[in-house]
Scaffold this active site. Structure first.
Site, PDB file in Angstrom:
ATOM      1  N   CYS A  94      31.419  44.070  37.703  1.00 14.46           N
ATOM      2  CA  CYS A  94      32.839  44.395  37.509  1.00 14.46           C
ATOM      3  C   CYS A  94      33.361  43.385  36.513  1.00 14.46           C
ATOM      4  O   CYS A  94      33.560  42.216  36.858  1.00 14.46           O
ATOM      5  CB  CYS A  94      33.633  44.318  38.803  1.00 14.46           C
ATOM      6  SG  CYS A  94      35.411  44.458  38.524  1.00 14.46           S
ATOM      7  N   CYS A 138      37.389  42.295  37.421  1.00 12.83           N
ATOM      8  CA  CYS A 138      37.666  41.317  38.486  1.00 12.83           C
ATOM      9  C   CYS A 138      36.460  41.240  39.401  1.00 12.83           C
ATOM     10  O   CYS A 138      35.476  40.590  39.071  1.00 12.83           O
ATOM     11  CB  CYS A 138      38.951  41.650  39.225  1.00 12.83           C
ATOM     12  SG  CYS A 138      39.065  43.361  39.797  1.00 12.83           S
ATOM     13  N   SER A 139      36.504  41.894  40.539  1.00 15.95           N
ATOM     14  CA  SER A 139      35.359  41.812  41.450  1.00 15.95           C
ATOM     15  C   SER A 139      35.237  43.099  42.262  1.00 15.95           C
ATOM     16  O   SER A 139      34.878  43.057  43.428  1.00 15.95           O
ATOM     17  CB  SER A 139      35.498  40.606  42.373  1.00 15.95           C
ATOM     18  OG  SER A 139      36.721  40.675  43.086  1.00 15.95           O
ATOM     19  N   CYS A 140      35.559  44.234  41.642  1.00 16.33           N
ATOM     20  CA  CYS A 140      35.446  45.510  42.349  1.00 16.33           C
ATOM     21  C   CYS A 140      34.005  45.692  42.815  1.00 16.33           C
ATOM     22  O   CYS A 140      33.055  45.429  42.066  1.00 16.33           O
ATOM     23  CB  CYS A 140      35.847  46.667  41.435  1.00 16.33           C
ATOM     24  SG  CYS A 140      37.574  46.576  40.900  1.00 16.33           S
TER      25      CYS A 140
END
Lengths: 112, 221
Positions: free
Chosen positions: B122, B125-127
């Site tokens: 991702c 961000c941090s999906c």
């Protein structure tokens, strides 16, 4: 121990990380924060204009959450700062091993 | 007076972290105090409930994790019709195993083959596909991985100890808030006699992100 359980360390390094995570998900579940909005705000939080790109860790989740709460007029920085100070005073007044309760703190009791 | 959530979560945790022996008083780090502040304000205003927060933490600490994704992969390895449904439309196929929820609303499952290896990142961000993989590891959220997975995927895989043949193409999938990817790794050799549960035990988290491969039967003992 199976390979998959070896592969799944605890997801939170500290209890506060779990609290931040849970607050964000609860606000998403309540429809207060959209998933796209969250990705946008977190994405911005980890890309400061004057500093290198940062990890999307829970400290940055907290920063993004504060942006969201201010944007939605749920809690602004002053309110959060005031409540934080109350907790710090309460902690100082709480013996080791006892729950840290706001009402244990000296000083301004605007939360009561 | 506002309700106080989860009083035990920080008590006793961070005492004396600075090496000092306090005679009295507890300590909260600045970030702990800030999180406490946010939480208490939100509870007070009715935006979140302490029991709901506790339930979420319990769910993501103890119930949701890569063992869920491993079940999905193992099923796909033994059931060709499930595999076809999984690759055609991930979310409903995964739901057949009772797995779903936030972060898994739009799942896309990409299959490794001898010709193509898939890698998930991702960059925004941090999906991450929480229902099948749990919460992401620290390295997944780090800038180095987010950037290098796109610019130098073969180098990233080498850092993980994974060296693929030069003839294997690497495809990088960038997760978003809406679409979350999961890799369906190739079934390891020498697993013909294994049942679904034994196969699931070979499936690692990293193999479903694409930074690793499933274990071999001898590795999982």
């Amino acid at each position: 121990m199976s390979a998959t359980s070896c592969d799944a360390p605890r997801p939170f390094a500290e209890p506060w990380e779990a609290q931040v995570f849970a607050i964000v998900v609860a606000l998403q579940d309540a429809g207060i924060v959209g998933t796209a909005e969250w990705a946008e705000v977190l994405g911005a939080a980890i890309r400061p204009t004057a500093a290198p790109e940062a990890p999307a860790d829970y400290a940055h989740w907290l920063a993004a959450l504060e942006v969201i709460l201010d944007r939605h007029r749920i809690a602004d920085r002053a309110a959060i700062d005031g409540r934080r100070d109350a907790f710090l005073r309460a902690a100082e007044a709480t013996p080791h091993g006892q729950p840290i309760l706001l009402e244990n703190g000296p000083g301004p009791a605007d939360h009561l | 007076m506002p309700a106080e959530p989860d009083q035990d979560s920080i008590v006793g945790h961070d005492h004396d972290h600075d090496g000092h022996d306090h005679d009295h008083g507890s300590t909260l780090s600045p970030i702990e105090a800030r999180v406490r502040a946010l939480e208490s304000l939100l509870i007070e205003k009715g935006y979140v409930q302490p029991a709901a927060l506790d339930a979420l933490i319990e769910r993501y600490e103890h119930q949701v994790g890569p063992h869920n994704g491993a079940r999905v992969v193992a099923r796909a390895w033994v059931d060709p019709s499930f595999r076809a449904r999984l690759l055609a439309d991930g979310t409903p196929a995964i739901a057949e195993l009772g797995i779903g929820g936030r972060g898994g609303e739009h799942m896309v499952v990409v299959e490794n083959t001898p010709e193509t290896h898939n890698l998930v990142v991702c960059t925004l961000c941090s999906c991450y596909p929480w229902p099948v993989l749990g919460l992401p590891p620290v390295w997944y959220k780090a800038p180095a991985y987010r950037a290098r997975a796109v610019l130098d995927p073969r180098g990233v895989l080498a850092d993980f100890g994974l060296r693929l043949p030069d003839t294997t193409r690497i495809t990088v999938w960038d997760s978003t808030a809406e679409t979350r990817f999961m890799v369906l790794p190739m079934r390891p050799a020498g697993t013909d006699g294994l049942d679904e549960a034994a196969l699931a035990a070979l499936v690692t988290r990293d193999s479903m992100i694409g930074t690793g491969l499933p274990l071999s039967p001898g590795d999982a003992a």
